[in-house]
Design a protein around this motif. Structure first.
Motif, PDB file in Angstrom:
ATOM      1  N   VAL A 250       3.941   4.885  -1.684  1.00 25.98           N
ATOM      2  CA  VAL A 250       3.499   3.606  -1.152  1.00 25.98           C
ATOM      3  C   VAL A 250       4.670   2.641  -1.193  1.00 25.98           C
ATOM      4  O   VAL A 250       5.291   2.439  -2.231  1.00 25.98           O
ATOM      5  N   GLU A 251       4.978   2.076  -0.041  1.00 29.38           N
ATOM      6  CA  GLU A 251       6.085   1.138   0.064  1.00 29.38           C
ATOM      7  C   GLU A 251       5.583  -0.274  -0.222  1.00 29.38           C
ATOM      8  O   GLU A 251       4.528  -0.676   0.253  1.00 29.38           O
ATOM      9  N   LEU A 252       6.333  -1.017  -1.002  1.00 31.74           N
ATOM     10  CA  LEU A 252       6.004  -2.398  -1.328  1.00 31.74           C
ATOM     11  C   LEU A 252       6.967  -3.302  -0.576  1.00 31.74           C
ATOM     12  O   LEU A 252       8.180  -3.154  -0.687  1.00 31.74           O
ATOM     13  N   ARG A 253       6.411  -4.241   0.213  1.00 28.06           N
ATOM     14  CA  ARG A 253       7.229  -5.145   1.012  1.00 28.06           C
ATOM     15  C   ARG A 253       6.854  -6.584   0.706  1.00 28.06           C
ATOM     16  O   ARG A 253       5.726  -6.875   0.346  1.00 28.06           O
ATOM     17  N   SER A 254       7.829  -7.474   0.911  1.00 28.26           N
ATOM     18  CA  SER A 254       7.556  -8.899   0.815  1.00 28.26           C
ATOM     19  C   SER A 254       8.307  -9.598   1.937  1.00 28.26           C
ATOM     20  O   SER A 254       9.170  -9.010   2.581  1.00 28.26           O
ATOM     21  N   ASP A 255       7.983 -10.856   2.147  1.00 29.65           N
ATOM     22  CA  ASP A 255       8.653 -11.611   3.208  1.00 29.65           C
ATOM     23  C   ASP A 255       9.987 -12.183   2.758  1.00 29.65           C
ATOM     24  O   ASP A 255      10.629 -12.909   3.492  1.00 29.65           O
TER      25      ASP A 255
ATOM     26  N   GLY B 298      -6.988  12.687 -10.207  1.00 25.55           N
ATOM     27  CA  GLY B 298      -8.177  12.900  -9.388  1.00 25.55           C
ATOM     28  C   GLY B 298      -8.120  12.225  -8.038  1.00 25.55           C
ATOM     29  O   GLY B 298      -8.995  12.437  -7.208  1.00 25.55           O
ATOM     30  N   LEU B 299      -7.108  11.424  -7.799  1.00 26.50           N
ATOM     31  CA  LEU B 299      -6.968  10.744  -6.517  1.00 26.50           C
ATOM     32  C   LEU B 299      -6.171  11.638  -5.577  1.00 26.50           C
ATOM     33  O   LEU B 299      -5.150  12.193  -5.966  1.00 26.50           O
ATOM     34  N   PRO B 300      -6.630  11.820  -4.337  1.00 23.46           N
ATOM     35  CA  PRO B 300      -5.870  12.655  -3.395  1.00 23.46           C
ATOM     36  C   PRO B 300      -4.540  11.985  -3.033  1.00 23.46           C
ATOM     37  O   PRO B 300      -4.238  10.886  -3.490  1.00 23.46           O
ATOM     38  N   ALA B 301      -3.771  12.631  -2.193  1.00 28.36           N
ATOM     39  CA  ALA B 301      -2.460  12.116  -1.786  1.00 28.36           C
ATOM     40  C   ALA B 301      -2.599  10.715  -1.173  1.00 28.36           C
ATOM     41  O   ALA B 301      -3.494  10.464  -0.378  1.00 28.36           O
ATOM     42  N   VAL B 302      -1.702   9.818  -1.585  1.00 31.98           N
ATOM     43  CA  VAL B 302      -1.730   8.432  -1.130  1.00 31.98           C
ATOM     44  C   VAL B 302      -0.408   8.102  -0.457  1.00 31.98           C
ATOM     45  O   VAL B 302       0.658   8.429  -0.973  1.00 31.98           O
ATOM     46  N   SER B 303      -0.481   7.454   0.703  1.00 31.24           N
ATOM     47  CA  SER B 303       0.707   6.953   1.375  1.00 31.24           C
ATOM     48  C   SER B 303       0.348   5.649   2.066  1.00 31.24           C
ATOM     49  O   SER B 303      -0.822   5.348   2.272  1.00 31.24           O
ATOM     50  N   GLY B 304       1.357   4.869   2.416  1.00 31.35           N
ATOM     51  CA  GLY B 304       1.111   3.619   3.116  1.00 31.35           C
ATOM     52  C   GLY B 304       2.006   2.517   2.622  1.00 31.35           C
ATOM     53  O   GLY B 304       3.081   2.770   2.068  1.00 31.35           O
ATOM     54  N   GLU B 305       1.547   1.272   2.814  1.00 33.58           N
ATOM     55  CA  GLU B 305       2.359   0.136   2.396  1.00 33.58           C
ATOM     56  C   GLU B 305       1.496  -1.005   1.899  1.00 33.58           C
ATOM     57  O   GLU B 305       0.337  -1.149   2.275  1.00 33.58           O
ATOM     58  N   VAL B 306       2.118  -1.816   1.033  1.00 36.04           N
ATOM     59  CA  VAL B 306       1.514  -3.029   0.507  1.00 36.04           C
ATOM     60  C   VAL B 306       2.466  -4.169   0.838  1.00 36.04           C
ATOM     61  O   VAL B 306       3.675  -4.045   0.635  1.00 36.04           O
ATOM     62  N   ARG B 307       1.919  -5.271   1.346  1.00 37.20           N
ATOM     63  CA  ARG B 307       2.736  -6.441   1.698  1.00 37.20           C
ATOM     64  C   ARG B 307       2.272  -7.647   0.902  1.00 37.20           C
ATOM     65  O   ARG B 307       1.073  -7.896   0.785  1.00 37.20           O
ATOM     66  N   ILE B 308       3.249  -8.383   0.414  1.00 32.91           N
ATOM     67  CA  ILE B 308       2.987  -9.650  -0.262  1.00 32.91           C
ATOM     68  C   ILE B 308       3.698 -10.725   0.547  1.00 32.91           C
ATOM     69  O   ILE B 308       4.909 -10.646   0.764  1.00 32.91           O
ATOM     70  N   LEU B 309       2.942 -11.718   1.017  1.00 26.02           N
ATOM     71  CA  LEU B 309       3.492 -12.725   1.910  1.00 26.02           C
ATOM     72  C   LEU B 309       3.203 -14.132   1.406  1.00 26.02           C
ATOM     73  O   LEU B 309       2.172 -14.379   0.779  1.00 26.02           O
ATOM     74  N   ARG B 310       4.118 -15.020   1.715  1.00 30.43           N
ATOM     75  CA  ARG B 310       3.919 -16.437   1.421  1.00 30.43           C
ATOM     76  C   ARG B 310       3.891 -17.190   2.747  1.00 30.43           C
ATOM     77  O   ARG B 310       4.759 -17.001   3.599  1.00 30.43           O
ATOM     78  N   ALA B 311       2.893 -18.055   2.906  1.00 28.48           N
ATOM     79  CA  ALA B 311       2.775 -18.838   4.140  1.00 28.48           C
ATOM     80  C   ALA B 311       3.983 -19.755   4.295  1.00 28.48           C
ATOM     81  O   ALA B 311       4.504 -20.288   3.322  1.00 28.48           O
ATOM     82  N   VAL B 312       4.419 -19.933   5.527  1.00 33.72           N
ATOM     83  CA  VAL B 312       5.582 -20.759   5.811  1.00 33.72           C
ATOM     84  C   VAL B 312       5.240 -22.246   5.694  1.00 33.72           C
ATOM     85  O   VAL B 312       6.078 -23.054   5.308  1.00 33.72           O
ATOM     86  N   ALA B 313       4.011 -22.605   5.989  1.00 36.21           N
ATOM     87  CA  ALA B 313       3.609 -24.011   5.965  1.00 36.21           C
ATOM     88  C   ALA B 313       3.713 -24.577   4.553  1.00 36.21           C
ATOM     89  O   ALA B 313       3.157 -24.024   3.606  1.00 36.21           O
ATOM     90  N   HIS B 314       4.436 -25.670   4.410  1.00 39.95           N
ATOM     91  CA  HIS B 314       4.642 -26.245   3.094  1.00 39.95           C
ATOM     92  C   HIS B 314       3.398 -26.918   2.533  1.00 39.95           C
ATOM     93  O   HIS B 314       3.285 -27.164   1.358  1.00 39.95           O
ATOM     94  N   HIS B 315       2.433 -27.224   3.379  1.00 35.58           N
ATOM     95  CA  HIS B 315       1.230 -27.918   2.943  1.00 35.58           C
ATOM     96  C   HIS B 315       0.104 -26.963   2.550  1.00 35.58           C
ATOM     97  O   HIS B 315      -0.965 -27.411   2.150  1.00 35.58           O
TER      98      HIS B 315
ATOM     99  N   ALA C 111      -1.919 -10.984   0.297  1.00 37.17           N
ATOM    100  CA  ALA C 111      -1.497  -9.593   0.080  1.00 37.17           C
ATOM    101  C   ALA C 111      -2.365  -8.691   0.933  1.00 37.17           C
ATOM    102  O   ALA C 111      -3.557  -8.955   1.133  1.00 37.17           O
ATOM    103  N   THR C 112      -1.752  -7.629   1.441  1.00 39.65           N
ATOM    104  CA  THR C 112      -2.456  -6.649   2.266  1.00 39.65           C
ATOM    105  C   THR C 112      -2.000  -5.252   1.891  1.00 39.65           C
ATOM    106  O   THR C 112      -0.809  -5.017   1.718  1.00 39.65           O
ATOM    107  N   ALA C 113      -2.936  -4.336   1.752  1.00 43.90           N
ATOM    108  CA  ALA C 113      -2.627  -2.928   1.519  1.00 43.90           C
ATOM    109  C   ALA C 113      -3.207  -2.123   2.666  1.00 43.90           C
ATOM    110  O   ALA C 113      -4.382  -2.267   3.000  1.00 43.90           O
ATOM    111  N   ASP C 114      -2.386  -1.290   3.283  1.00 44.63           N
ATOM    112  CA  ASP C 114      -2.811  -0.390   4.351  1.00 44.63           C
ATOM    113  C   ASP C 114      -2.416   1.009   3.910  1.00 44.63           C
ATOM    114  O   ASP C 114      -1.251   1.387   3.976  1.00 44.63           O
TER     115      ASP C 114
END
Length: 140
Positions: free
Chosen positions: A12-17, A40-57, A64-67
């Motif tokens: 599982v790849e971990l990404r951020s902005d 007991g968990l079958p094979a896992v692949s995919g990515e997780v993203r952690i993002l911060r909104a650009v708007a300062h307000h 966060a999103t996991a796919d």
């Protein structure tokens, strides 16, 4: 004969902005691995993203999103907005644990989603015992 199905690190790849610091990414990796590296968990692949909104307000800028693909099943988990990155990661871990439990249970039971009749699947009756209706018991 027994086999060992444990993995040291899921694929599982971990990404951020780019605004998440290394400490936050290490924290996220630890939490995600805790959920996805259990036996007991079958094979896992995919990515997780952690993002911060650009708007300062934005009051809750972190999301966060996991796919993921767990066995043959796709699991998508989203956390729309939290005040801090660690809160977003903690909530993602909770939701991810519930979804992976469901995927692992379906995988171990061998259950598959029934093919709908319009795609060539058999129609099923909803009897009290869960069995399909017998063709010979219908009135002619």
């Amino acid at each position: 004969m027994t086999t060992d199905h444990t993995r040291t690190t899921p694929a599982v790849e971990l990404r951020s902005d780019g605004t998440a610091d290394q400490e936050t990414l290490a924290y996220a990796r630890t939490k995600i691995d805790a959920v996805l590296s259990r036996p007991g968990l079958p094979a896992v692949s995919g990515e997780v993203r952690i993002l911060r909104a650009v708007a300062h307000h934005a009051g809750h800028p972190w999301s966060a999103t996991a796919d993921l693909h767990i066995g043959g099943r796709q699991v998508v988990v989203t956390v729309p907005g939290e005040a801090t990155a660690t809160e977003a990661v903690d909530r993602l871990q909770d939701r991810l644990r519930r979804q992976t439990d469901r995927a692992a249970e379906a995988w171990s039971d061998g259950r598959r989603a029934a093919t709908p009749p319009w795609r060539g699947g058999r129609p099923q009756s909803h009897g009290t015992d869960g069995d399909t209706a017998d063709e010979g018991s219908r009135p002619a």
